[in-house]
Design a protein around this motif. Structure first.
Motif, PDB file in Angstrom:
ATOM      1  N   VAL A  29      -4.488  -4.702  -0.371  1.00  0.00           N
ATOM      2  CA  VAL A  29      -3.483  -3.901   0.328  1.00  0.00           C
ATOM      3  C   VAL A  29      -3.314  -4.444   1.746  1.00  0.00           C
ATOM      4  O   VAL A  29      -4.276  -4.521   2.510  1.00  0.00           O
ATOM      5  CB  VAL A  29      -3.876  -2.417   0.362  1.00  0.00           C
ATOM      6  CG1 VAL A  29      -2.817  -1.611   1.104  1.00  0.00           C
ATOM      7  CG2 VAL A  29      -4.049  -1.882  -1.058  1.00  0.00           C
ATOM      8  N   THR A  81       0.170   1.661  -5.118  1.00  0.00           N
ATOM      9  CA  THR A  81      -1.290   1.754  -5.200  1.00  0.00           C
ATOM     10  C   THR A  81      -1.713   2.508  -6.448  1.00  0.00           C
ATOM     11  O   THR A  81      -2.640   2.099  -7.167  1.00  0.00           O
ATOM     12  CB  THR A  81      -1.843   2.458  -3.947  1.00  0.00           C
ATOM     13  OG1 THR A  81      -1.380   1.790  -2.774  1.00  0.00           O
ATOM     14  CG2 THR A  81      -3.369   2.455  -3.960  1.00  0.00           C
ATOM     15  N   GLY A 140       0.786  -1.225   0.000  1.00  0.00           N
ATOM     16  CA  GLY A 140       0.000   0.000   0.000  1.00  0.00           C
ATOM     17  C   GLY A 140       0.814   1.269   0.000  1.00  0.00           C
ATOM     18  O   GLY A 140       0.358   2.298   0.514  1.00  0.00           O
TER      19      GLY A 140
END
Length: 408
Positions: A335, A323, A318
């Motif tokens: 994530v 992302t 993440g």
């Protein structure tokens, strides 16, 4: 025209700056980078001179410190003072041949050193964040810091930010002001407002990570800074992709893991339970396979912009860059947040319906199987691809034009 770009952090802190640097150079700006020594080879390949600051980030992350790197026994204040001083010296070294602006992100002491150098040089200073929750706002709480967990109860966000500012002053105020005094600058009373300024830039996509108004800061949201990657995939990766259905990618970038072997086993088993092959990104956790199955392949540094468009889902830590790259590729995500901004990105992925937010940093077979069930659902793929079509693609170019316009 010359600009000093400053960041102290992992590769996720460097890559956006490289995207920004590329756009500045396209406008005729001479760019120099002040960053951790880990990235000398990366910057050399990009043709950007590096003036190193601080210690090896990878060695500290992996607990392999050497030389004059900080030990656990070193006080946080002393480490902050040394990093601020190192950054100040690096920027002033760059400026020995001229400097028209300083743009900084990364750890707070590095930002403080960068701003001190800009003040001393009399040039503009811009602070950049890659995610909204690093910046003070009534719409979200501050990040949790060691020694300052967010309390349960009815304390509103503004009160939490005041508490956070006091904590940052306790942690870093003495070090920042000692460094400033050493170069003849006046002390500052609020480290957070000093480093981030009242008009920071937010280099994040407005659909993926919006800045919510009204707020206390005059934030300039440019869109995410992406460095275009045209590298071909390694032949073994291309062959693996061509040999079957899209696999699940699993990688944690620059994050260390408490049980890397266990996480790798759990991820492979969870993907297999869904009938999927696995591409395992080794990263700084040195993820490796526990068996010789031909349905799995370990990959090192690779072009994720290309790869993520070819996977069934991406399981990752993440980071802002990972992302955003997965979102731009239309890849469903799982994530598994470890630290800092990563819980924010996990929450956004879940809120947008483009994947799943894992509960906590330590995945198991059961928890990853459940998360992959969400990410691999057909409706998740539809939402991920729809969002990809809305994301801004020129954030770095927008920021470069803003900066050049400011310094004229």
């Amino acid at each position: 025209m010359r600009v000093a770009l400053v960041t102290y952090g992992s590769r996720g802190d460097i890559e956006p700056m490289l995207g920004f640097a590329g756009e500045l150079r396209a406008l005729g700006v001479d760019v120099r980078m002040c960053a951790a020594p880990d990235f000398a080879e990366l910057l050399a390949a990009a043709g950007i001179p590096l003036t190193p600051i601080g210690w090896s980030v990878r060695e500290m992350v992996k607990g392999e410190v050497g030389g004059d790197a900080p030990r656990p026994a070193d006080s946080l204040s002393e480490r902050a003072r040394v990093l601020a001083a190192s950054t100040y010296e690096a920027v002033t070294e760059v400026a020995a041949e001229g400097c028209d602006a300083v743009v900084a992100t990364g750890l707070i002491p590095a930002g403080a050193g960068a701003r001190a150098a800009a003040e001393k040089l009399g040039v503009p200073y811009v602070s950049v964040s890659y995610f909204p929750t690093y910046l003070r706002s009534p719409h979200h709480p501050p990040l949790e810091w060691p020694g300052l967990a967010i309390p349960e109860g009815a304390m509103d966000n503004r009160a939490l930010w005041e508490r956070n500012a006091a904590h940052m002053n306790t942690l870093f105020g003495g070090a920042v002001n000692a460094q400033r005094e050493s170069v003849g600058l006046a002390p500052v009373g609020d480290v957070i407002d000093h480093v981030f300024t009242l008009r920071p830039w937010l280099a994040a996509d407005p659909a993926l990570a919006p800045w919510i108004e009204p707020a206390d800061l005059d934030v300039v949201q440019t869109g995410a800074w992406i460095r275009p990657d045209s590298r071909p995939l390694p032949p073994e990766v291309a062959a693996f992709l061509a040999a079957g259905e899209p696999p699940v990618y699993v990688g944690f970038g620059s994050m260390p893991l408490q049980d890397a072997a266990g996480v790798a086993r759990a991820a492979v088993a969870a993907a297999r339970a869904h009938g999927r092959r696995v591409l395992l990104g080794s990263g700084w956790a040195d993820l490796a396979l526990s068996d010789e199955g031909d349905d799995c392949l370990v990959v090192g540094e690779v072009n994720q912009q290309d790869l993520f468009g070819r996977v069934a889902a991406a399981v990752h830590h993440g980071g802002a860059g990972t992302t955003t790259t997965a979102a731009r590729a239309g890849a469903p995500q799982v994530v598994v947040p470890q630290i800092a901004d990563q819980p924010y990105w996990a929450g956004r992925v879940a809120e947008l319906g483009i994947g799943a937010a894992h509960d906590g940093p330590n995945p198991t077979f059961a928890s990853l199987s459940a998360a992959l069930g969400i990410a691999l659902a057909p409706e998740t793929l539809v939402r991920a691809r729809a969002l990809a079509d809305t994301l801004v693609t020129d954030g770095a170019a927008v920021a470069a034009k803003l900066l050049v316009g400011r310094i004229g």
